[in-house]
Scaffold this motif. Sequence first.
Motif, PDB file in Angstrom:
ATOM      1  N   LEU A   1     -33.393  50.716 -21.258  1.00 45.95           N
ATOM      2  CA  LEU A   1     -33.719  51.177 -22.609  1.00 45.95           C
ATOM      3  C   LEU A   1     -32.501  51.136 -23.519  1.00 45.95           C
ATOM      4  O   LEU A   1     -31.368  51.346 -23.090  1.00 45.95           O
ATOM      5  CB  LEU A   1     -34.204  52.630 -22.577  1.00 45.95           C
ATOM      6  CG  LEU A   1     -35.626  52.940 -22.126  1.00 45.95           C
ATOM      7  CD1 LEU A   1     -35.890  54.437 -22.333  1.00 45.95           C
ATOM      8  CD2 LEU A   1     -36.633  52.125 -22.910  1.00 45.95           C
TER       9      LEU A   1
ATOM     10  N   HIS B   1     -33.307  61.364 -15.772  1.00 44.67           N
ATOM     11  CA  HIS B   1     -32.490  60.190 -16.112  1.00 44.67           C
ATOM     12  C   HIS B   1     -31.017  60.567 -15.985  1.00 44.67           C
ATOM     13  O   HIS B   1     -30.610  61.643 -16.424  1.00 44.67           O
ATOM     14  CB  HIS B   1     -32.800  59.745 -17.550  1.00 44.67           C
ATOM     15  CG  HIS B   1     -31.807  58.773 -18.111  1.00 44.67           C
ATOM     16  ND1 HIS B   1     -31.546  57.563 -17.507  1.00 44.67           N
ATOM     17  CD2 HIS B   1     -31.012  58.828 -19.210  1.00 44.67           C
ATOM     18  CE1 HIS B   1     -30.617  56.917 -18.223  1.00 44.67           C
ATOM     19  NE2 HIS B   1     -30.282  57.668 -19.257  1.00 44.67           N
TER      20      HIS B   1
ATOM     21  N   HIS C   1     -29.049  52.371 -21.769  1.00 47.10           N
ATOM     22  CA  HIS C   1     -29.122  52.807 -20.368  1.00 47.10           C
ATOM     23  C   HIS C   1     -28.360  51.851 -19.450  1.00 47.10           C
ATOM     24  O   HIS C   1     -28.371  50.635 -19.667  1.00 47.10           O
ATOM     25  CB  HIS C   1     -30.586  52.833 -19.903  1.00 47.10           C
ATOM     26  CG  HIS C   1     -31.349  54.045 -20.366  1.00 47.10           C
ATOM     27  ND1 HIS C   1     -32.299  54.656 -19.586  1.00 47.10           N
ATOM     28  CD2 HIS C   1     -31.285  54.759 -21.517  1.00 47.10           C
ATOM     29  CE1 HIS C   1     -32.809  55.692 -20.250  1.00 47.10           C
ATOM     30  NE2 HIS C   1     -32.219  55.775 -21.423  1.00 47.10           N
TER      31      HIS C   1
ATOM     32  N   TRP D   1     -24.447  63.297 -17.521  1.00 47.99           N
ATOM     33  CA  TRP D   1     -25.437  64.375 -17.450  1.00 47.99           C
ATOM     34  C   TRP D   1     -26.766  63.798 -17.011  1.00 47.99           C
ATOM     35  O   TRP D   1     -26.977  62.571 -17.076  1.00 47.99           O
ATOM     36  CB  TRP D   1     -25.529  65.156 -18.757  1.00 47.99           C
ATOM     37  CG  TRP D   1     -25.964  64.461 -20.017  1.00 47.99           C
ATOM     38  CD1 TRP D   1     -25.479  63.285 -20.526  1.00 47.99           C
ATOM     39  CD2 TRP D   1     -26.947  64.919 -20.949  1.00 47.99           C
ATOM     40  NE1 TRP D   1     -26.087  63.000 -21.721  1.00 47.99           N
ATOM     41  CE2 TRP D   1     -26.999  63.987 -22.012  1.00 47.99           C
ATOM     42  CE3 TRP D   1     -27.780  66.042 -21.011  1.00 47.99           C
ATOM     43  CZ2 TRP D   1     -27.853  64.127 -23.107  1.00 47.99           C
ATOM     44  CZ3 TRP D   1     -28.616  66.191 -22.102  1.00 47.99           C
ATOM     45  CH2 TRP D   1     -28.643  65.231 -23.140  1.00 47.99           C
TER      46      TRP D   1
ATOM     47  N   HIS E   1     -36.659  62.632 -18.797  1.00 46.34           N
ATOM     48  CA  HIS E   1     -36.962  61.435 -19.589  1.00 46.34           C
ATOM     49  C   HIS E   1     -38.457  61.185 -19.595  1.00 46.34           C
ATOM     50  O   HIS E   1     -38.936  60.078 -19.393  1.00 46.34           O
ATOM     51  CB  HIS E   1     -36.185  60.231 -19.061  1.00 46.34           C
ATOM     52  CG  HIS E   1     -35.733  59.296 -20.145  1.00 46.34           C
ATOM     53  ND1 HIS E   1     -36.618  58.611 -20.954  1.00 46.34           N
ATOM     54  CD2 HIS E   1     -34.496  58.942 -20.573  1.00 46.34           C
ATOM     55  CE1 HIS E   1     -35.927  57.866 -21.808  1.00 46.34           C
ATOM     56  NE2 HIS E   1     -34.640  58.051 -21.604  1.00 46.34           N
TER      57      HIS E   1
ATOM     58  N   HIS F   1     -28.069  54.821 -27.762  1.00 47.58           N
ATOM     59  CA  HIS F   1     -27.756  54.929 -26.331  1.00 47.58           C
ATOM     60  C   HIS F   1     -28.355  53.753 -25.564  1.00 47.58           C
ATOM     61  O   HIS F   1     -29.540  53.461 -25.699  1.00 47.58           O
ATOM     62  CB  HIS F   1     -28.300  56.245 -25.771  1.00 47.58           C
ATOM     63  CG  HIS F   1     -28.216  56.360 -24.275  1.00 47.58           C
ATOM     64  ND1 HIS F   1     -27.061  56.084 -23.566  1.00 47.58           N
ATOM     65  CD2 HIS F   1     -29.146  56.726 -23.348  1.00 47.58           C
ATOM     66  CE1 HIS F   1     -27.302  56.269 -22.272  1.00 47.58           C
ATOM     67  NE2 HIS F   1     -28.541  56.649 -22.106  1.00 47.58           N
TER      68      HIS F   1
ATOM     69  N   HIS G   1     -30.614  58.496 -29.530  1.00 43.48           N
ATOM     70  CA  HIS G   1     -30.621  59.728 -28.743  1.00 43.48           C
ATOM     71  C   HIS G   1     -30.931  60.954 -29.579  1.00 43.48           C
ATOM     72  O   HIS G   1     -30.862  62.086 -29.093  1.00 43.48           O
ATOM     73  CB  HIS G   1     -29.320  59.901 -27.963  1.00 43.48           C
ATOM     74  CG  HIS G   1     -29.541  60.430 -26.571  1.00 43.48           C
ATOM     75  ND1 HIS G   1     -29.847  61.751 -26.329  1.00 43.48           N
ATOM     76  CD2 HIS G   1     -29.558  59.816 -25.369  1.00 43.48           C
ATOM     77  CE1 HIS G   1     -30.010  61.922 -25.025  1.00 43.48           C
ATOM     78  NE2 HIS G   1     -29.850  60.756 -24.420  1.00 43.48           N
TER      79      HIS G   1
ATOM     80  N   HIS H   1     -27.887  59.955 -17.310  1.00 41.26           N
ATOM     81  CA  HIS H   1     -27.340  59.372 -18.528  1.00 41.26           C
ATOM     82  C   HIS H   1     -25.888  58.919 -18.329  1.00 41.26           C
ATOM     83  O   HIS H   1     -25.018  59.726 -18.020  1.00 41.26           O
ATOM     84  CB  HIS H   1     -27.439  60.419 -19.647  1.00 41.26           C
ATOM     85  CG  HIS H   1     -26.956  59.975 -20.979  1.00 41.26           C
ATOM     86  ND1 HIS H   1     -27.718  60.040 -22.129  1.00 41.26           N
ATOM     87  CD2 HIS H   1     -25.778  59.449 -21.365  1.00 41.26           C
ATOM     88  CE1 HIS H   1     -27.025  59.577 -23.145  1.00 41.26           C
ATOM     89  NE2 HIS H   1     -25.833  59.222 -22.713  1.00 41.26           N
TER      90      HIS H   1
ATOM     91  N   HIS I   1     -30.945  64.386 -17.496  1.00 38.64           N
ATOM     92  CA  HIS I   1     -31.915  65.093 -18.334  1.00 38.64           C
ATOM     93  C   HIS I   1     -33.298  64.497 -18.160  1.00 38.64           C
ATOM     94  O   HIS I   1     -33.453  63.360 -17.702  1.00 38.64           O
ATOM     95  CB  HIS I   1     -31.484  65.096 -19.805  1.00 38.64           C
ATOM     96  CG  HIS I   1     -31.418  63.748 -20.460  1.00 38.64           C
ATOM     97  ND1 HIS I   1     -32.527  63.062 -20.892  1.00 38.64           N
ATOM     98  CD2 HIS I   1     -30.362  62.962 -20.771  1.00 38.64           C
ATOM     99  CE1 HIS I   1     -32.157  61.928 -21.452  1.00 38.64           C
ATOM    100  NE2 HIS I   1     -30.849  61.821 -21.375  1.00 38.64           N
TER     101      HIS I   1
ATOM    102  N   HIS J   1     -32.039  53.090 -27.156  1.00 41.54           N
ATOM    103  CA  HIS J   1     -32.786  53.954 -28.082  1.00 41.54           C
ATOM    104  C   HIS J   1     -31.869  54.914 -28.806  1.00 41.54           C
ATOM    105  O   HIS J   1     -30.713  55.110 -28.429  1.00 41.54           O
ATOM    106  CB  HIS J   1     -33.893  54.713 -27.344  1.00 41.54           C
ATOM    107  CG  HIS J   1     -33.418  55.720 -26.320  1.00 41.54           C
ATOM    108  ND1 HIS J   1     -33.039  56.997 -26.644  1.00 41.54           N
ATOM    109  CD2 HIS J   1     -33.288  55.624 -24.976  1.00 41.54           C
ATOM    110  CE1 HIS J   1     -32.697  57.653 -25.539  1.00 41.54           C
ATOM    111  NE2 HIS J   1     -32.826  56.837 -24.515  1.00 41.54           N
TER     112      HIS J   1
HETATM  113 CU1  C2O Z   1     -29.884  60.300 -22.380  1.00 42.19          CU
HETATM  114 CU2  C2O Z   1     -32.826  57.407 -22.620  1.00 42.19          CU
HETATM  115  O1  C2O Z   1     -31.374  58.910 -22.504  1.00 42.19           O
END
Ligand code: C2O
Length: 458
Positions: A438, A83, A397, A123, A127, A395, A442, A85, A125, A440
């Motif tokens: 999303l 993902h 998206h 960044w 998911h 967070h 973090h 971010h 990362h 959510h």
């Molecule tokens: Cu950094 Cu759903 O994430």
Amino acid sequence: MINRRTFLKFSSACLLSLSNISHATVADYRTLTIKLRTESRHWFANYLPIQLWASDIKALNLQQFETVQIEVNNQLPNPTTLHWHGMRVKNTMDGVSGMTQLPIATGASFSYQITPQDAGTFWAHAHHNTFEQLARGLYFPLIVREAKEYIVDQDLLMVIDDWRINEERQLDIASLGNFSEWAHGGRNGNILTVNRQLNQVYQCKAGQRIRLRLLNAANSRIMTVALPNFAIWILAKDGQPLAEPLKLDKPMTIGPGERYDFIIDINMSVGKFPIHEVSSGKNILIAMIDVSANEQQQQNTHAPAALPENPLPKIDPNKIKHRIKLDMQGGAMGGLKKANYQGNLLNVQELVKNKQIWSFNAIANLADEPLLTAKSGEMIEIEMMNNTRWPHAMHLHGHHFKADSSFYPKNIWHDTLLILAGETTKIMFRAGETGKWLLHCHMIEHQASGMATWIEVT
Ligand code: C2O
Ligand code: CU
């Protein structure tokens, strides 16, 4: 003359078999490959190196508005996704396992096509099983260079992370998924690293102007970073420039997933200057700035210029089309009685059996129905009420938003936002790319145990 792009195409074509050459030279954008694999780090003398999950690059550097095709090759024993971010990508490129794509199997690859809209610090990362894969270290920083270069003497990264190590000085895997921690503040580690090192030393020269990009890559730990007593400004938050750099004169608190870009004017005095993490009340040494002499340079006396604005959609508080409330509940001492989980109303014992303990609007984890549906371009306001005893790092998206939080400087952009226990914060944004996005916490253990919902942009 051979320009850089032709050269890249040419050199990558040479690595391919003959049958692939025509394919490789047709693409009019840069392609690159990232391997996800295990990594050994010698953090502790007299112990075996620690085994982490990582990519084969330290950081990904992209250029604003330049399309790249990123081939992600999974050499890890488990399936995964990446993902991006904070990046405003097409929804199919967002990397959410089970929502925007299937996980990439061991040995397989997935091509992410990205055109960075915003210059700044981001960044990438994992998911997929994020609570495990992020704890193992599966992420890397992503820097999008400004279309017109922003000049500093050095551009440095400070990726801070928190790991849990067992007695053998290996990653503590046995405690992954500890549900009591999920119901409290999430997984906290017992050592801190900067750029995956225990003793990061930044070599600087007296009087230099530094851009320092801070990222909190921890699963759940909120950190407070005390930088040396130099002249420091906040230049950007979550990849988005502040309209005016803001003088920083106290330690900086940063939640999981958040980023800050700073300008630091190094003093004229030579020596070693410690950087501490101070959230526990103790000074934990995490890095050092080693300042050496500099004959020519003078101390900067002018404040740094703002970064050029990114092309974000404008916020108009008078044109809000969707006003939504998000009631955040649950966790230890939260008194959650019941919540809907996967279409069934469950009491708290039944929720716990399913490893759920947090809810948004009385729903634990992702439901079939989105929190809201909006058309691209419409203004949205979400009033987030933290009715729990814990702070959360919310967070969203694919979007950046503004917030009325008193915890932050006014009128700055975020993609991740701390909301302290008992606080209510409104966020405002304009619906962006179509698709499923999303929203959510973090603190990844909170996300896994209920704090996740999604919005649909049509
Ligand atoms: Cu950094 Cu759903 O994430
Ligand atoms: Cu949380």
